[in-house]
Design a protein around this motif. Structure first.
Motif, PDB file in Angstrom:
ATOM      1  N   MET A   1       0.848  -1.196   0.000  1.00 29.02           N
ATOM      2  CA  MET A   1       0.000   0.000   0.000  1.00 29.02           C
ATOM      3  C   MET A   1       0.886   1.250   0.000  1.00 29.02           C
ATOM      4  O   MET A   1       1.872   1.326   0.727  1.00 29.02           O
ATOM      5  CB  MET A   1      -0.906   0.005   1.231  1.00 29.02           C
ATOM      6  N   LEU A   2       0.540   2.237  -0.812  1.00 27.15           N
ATOM      7  CA  LEU A   2       1.330   3.466  -0.940  1.00 27.15           C
ATOM      8  C   LEU A   2       0.660   4.618  -0.198  1.00 27.15           C
ATOM      9  O   LEU A   2      -0.530   4.862  -0.350  1.00 27.15           O
ATOM     10  CB  LEU A   2       1.490   3.834  -2.420  1.00 27.15           C
ATOM     11  N   VAL A   3       1.474   5.340   0.605  1.00 29.84           N
ATOM     12  CA  VAL A   3       0.986   6.509   1.346  1.00 29.84           C
ATOM     13  C   VAL A   3       2.003   7.644   1.182  1.00 29.84           C
ATOM     14  O   VAL A   3       3.219   7.403   1.167  1.00 29.84           O
ATOM     15  CB  VAL A   3       0.799   6.169   2.850  1.00 29.84           C
ATOM     16  N   LYS A   4       1.494   8.893   1.089  1.00 26.48           N
ATOM     17  CA  LYS A   4       2.372  10.053   0.984  1.00 26.48           C
ATOM     18  C   LYS A   4       2.207  10.948   2.210  1.00 26.48           C
ATOM     19  O   LYS A   4       1.083  11.249   2.614  1.00 26.48           O
ATOM     20  CB  LYS A   4       2.042  10.871  -0.272  1.00 26.48           C
ATOM     21  N   THR A   5       3.345  11.329   2.775  1.00 30.37           N
ATOM     22  CA  THR A   5       3.342  12.346   3.835  1.00 30.37           C
ATOM     23  C   THR A   5       4.278  13.472   3.370  1.00 30.37           C
ATOM     24  O   THR A   5       5.017  13.317   2.390  1.00 30.37           O
ATOM     25  CB  THR A   5       3.828  11.778   5.176  1.00 30.37           C
ATOM     26  N   PHE A   6       4.253  14.586   4.102  1.00 29.96           N
ATOM     27  CA  PHE A   6       5.011  15.753   3.644  1.00 29.96           C
ATOM     28  C   PHE A   6       5.903  16.307   4.757  1.00 29.96           C
ATOM     29  O   PHE A   6       5.450  16.482   5.887  1.00 29.96           O
ATOM     30  CB  PHE A   6       4.055  16.847   3.141  1.00 29.96           C
ATOM     31  N   GLY A   7       7.147  16.535   4.388  1.00 31.31           N
ATOM     32  CA  GLY A   7       8.112  17.177   5.287  1.00 31.31           C
ATOM     33  C   GLY A   7       8.686  18.395   4.589  1.00 31.31           C
ATOM     34  O   GLY A   7       8.112  18.908   3.634  1.00 31.31           O
ATOM     35  N   SER A   8       9.846  18.847   5.068  1.00 30.61           N
ATOM     36  CA  SER A   8      10.438  20.035   4.471  1.00 30.61           C
ATOM     37  C   SER A   8      11.950  20.028   4.677  1.00 30.61           C
ATOM     38  O   SER A   8      12.429  19.612   5.732  1.00 30.61           O
ATOM     39  CB  SER A   8       9.833  21.294   5.104  1.00 30.61           C
ATOM     40  N   ALA A   9      12.683  20.482   3.660  1.00 34.81           N
ATOM     41  CA  ALA A   9      14.139  20.611   3.748  1.00 34.81           C
ATOM     42  C   ALA A   9      14.492  22.091   3.840  1.00 34.81           C
ATOM     43  O   ALA A   9      13.931  22.902   3.102  1.00 34.81           O
ATOM     44  CB  ALA A   9      14.804  19.982   2.531  1.00 34.81           C
ATOM     45  N   VAL A  10      15.405  22.430   4.731  1.00 35.34           N
ATOM     46  CA  VAL A  10      15.843  23.820   4.890  1.00 35.34           C
ATOM     47  C   VAL A  10      17.056  24.055   4.001  1.00 35.34           C
ATOM     48  O   VAL A  10      18.065  23.348   4.106  1.00 35.34           O
ATOM     49  CB  VAL A  10      16.184  24.128   6.361  1.00 35.34           C
ATOM     50  N   ILE A  11      16.952  25.042   3.108  1.00 34.23           N
ATOM     51  CA  ILE A  11      18.053  25.405   2.204  1.00 34.23           C
ATOM     52  C   ILE A  11      18.317  26.892   2.381  1.00 34.23           C
ATOM     53  O   ILE A  11      17.488  27.724   1.998  1.00 34.23           O
ATOM     54  CB  ILE A  11      17.700  25.085   0.734  1.00 34.23           C
ATOM     55  N   GLY A  12      19.457  27.230   2.963  1.00 32.36           N
ATOM     56  CA  GLY A  12      19.723  28.631   3.280  1.00 32.36           C
ATOM     57  C   GLY A  12      18.754  29.109   4.348  1.00 32.36           C
ATOM     58  O   GLY A  12      18.628  28.506   5.413  1.00 32.36           O
TER      59      GLY A  12
END
Length: 411
Positions: A1-12
């Protein structure tokens, strides 16, 4: 089963939304792809222990985790919670109804507690820009992220609370911060005041002129003449931070992880005083994974370099361009980042190696050649960028022993 969650990368001082795709199939392997660093790769052990210790099931199947976009390097342990929630969603332990509405970030300890992360403010700003409903993160960072309005900030203490919130069985009240009210209440709350300084009226006058025009200053005088004491009190007579300047400054300190627990908007001008053994990267920023340096942490404030000739020549020379451009660009083979560097430089130094050249009471033991060699440690181009040069002399004992209070920083 496929699930998507969301994070974030800090660039500068900005953030980029990262999509974490978790797919569970029959099998017995765990694969993590998408250019993760070592801290991200180690997340499997932390996640497995955290789920087990909180009564949740770690699926004994083949788990594939993809972090997109795959060409952006993912750094740090802040993706633990993003991946863990994805695994729980793919194994039907968490409702998927809310997963697409929230950015989810946090480091997991083995007992499931959520540890603070870096860059919560810039991640929250990007989440609102991308149209997310809210941001789920450790409780210690909730006030920092709540600076951003029109975003539901959910501060959780452990993974059980996050699971309960997503399943609707546990209610977490969004963290609310009245940014303007708190900012104006704490404006100009400085630890140091010019009233503590006795005498030195000419030096105070020079610092007032520097503060009014944003000029760089160098204080030259023997040990014990009050150079450091005067410099530490300079931020208290600078104009108050505007809300926009406070946000800029807070973003940089957030990215560097310098805000502390339950911190909110910075309301006073920063004062940074690095030791003279600092490296080039420590002062202007950089490293393998670029981080802001001291000149960026002093954004909208004061950078104080005590014992200026003791700094390495190369360290001082790398400041020349940022002092002109008010920005520093860190370039690497695959990418470059920009950090703001609008600061006021205050430097202090002795007039000679022994420190007592031109002292009214103590004789100098240095030869003219030694004095000149010592002063030549500071290059001409750097001195050209320092507008005000002030000679500081010691305050006589009779002035120090008076009970008369000095002029206060307040207008």
């Amino acid at each position: 089963m496929l699930v998507k969650t969301f994070g974030s990368a800090v660039i500068g001082v900005n953030a980029l939304t990262i999509t974490v795709e978790v797919n569970i199939d029959p099998g017995i392997n765990f694969n993590l792809v998408g250019l993760p660093d070592s801290a991200v790769k180690e997340s499997q052990q932390r996640i497995e222990a955290a789920l087990t210790n909180n009564g949740l099931k770690y699926p004994g199947k083949r788990i594939l985790v993809n972090m997109a976009p795959a060409d952006i390097r993912k750094e740090g342990s802040a993706y633990d919670l993003t991946i863990a929630v994805g695994i729980l969603g793919a194994s039907n332990q968490v409702s998927m109804a809310k997963l697409e509405q929230y950015i989810i970030m946090g480091e997991l300890s083995l007992d499931g507690e959520l540890k603070p992360i870096k860059g919560a403010l810039v991640i929250a700003i990007e989440a609102r820009k991308q149209g997310f409903k809210g941001f789920i993160l450790p409780e210690a960072n909730a006030r920092e992220a709540a600076i951003v309005s029109d975003l539901e900030v959910i501060g959780a203490r452990n993974i059980s609370e996050v699971v309960g919130f997503l399943n609707g069985s546990f209610k977490i009240e969004p963290t609310l911060v009245n940014t303007r009210e708190e900012f104006y209440q704490r404006l100009n709350e400085y630890d140091y005041d010019f009233a503590d300084v006795k005498g030195q009226e000419n030096i105070k006058r020079a610092l007032e002129i520097a503060a009014a025009g944003g000029h760089n200053v160098i204080l030259i005088g023997p040990p014990g003449s009050g150079k450091t004491m005067l410099a530490r009190r300079l931020p208290s007579i600078l104009p108050p931070l505007t809300l926009q300047e406070a946000l800029e400054t807070t973003k940089i300190h957030s990215v560097a992880g310098r805000l502390g627990r339950n911190a909110s908007l910075i309301s006073v001008r920063p004062f940074r005083a690095p030791h003279h053994t600092i490296s080039d990267a420590g002062l202007v920023g950089g490293g393998t994974f670029p981080q802001p340096g001291e000149i960026s942490l002093a954004q909208n404030g004061v950078l104080f370099l005590d014992e200026l000739p003791e700094f390495k020549r190369s360290v001082l020379e790398v400041m020349r361009q940022p002092m002109e451009d008010r920005i520093v660009t860190i370039s690497r083979a695959k990418h470059s980042v920009e950090y703001p560097a609008s600061f006021m430089l205050v430097a202090a130094m002795n007039p000679c190696p022994c420190g007592y050249y031109n002292h009214p009471e103590i004789a100098c033991t240095c030869s003219p050649g030694q004095v000149q060699k010592y002063l030549n440690k500071i290059s001409g181009p750097l001195l050209d960028r320092i507008d005000i040069h002030v000679e500081v002399t010691p305050v006589p004992f009779r002035d120090l022993s008076t009970v008369r209070e000095g002029e206060k920083s307040e207008i």
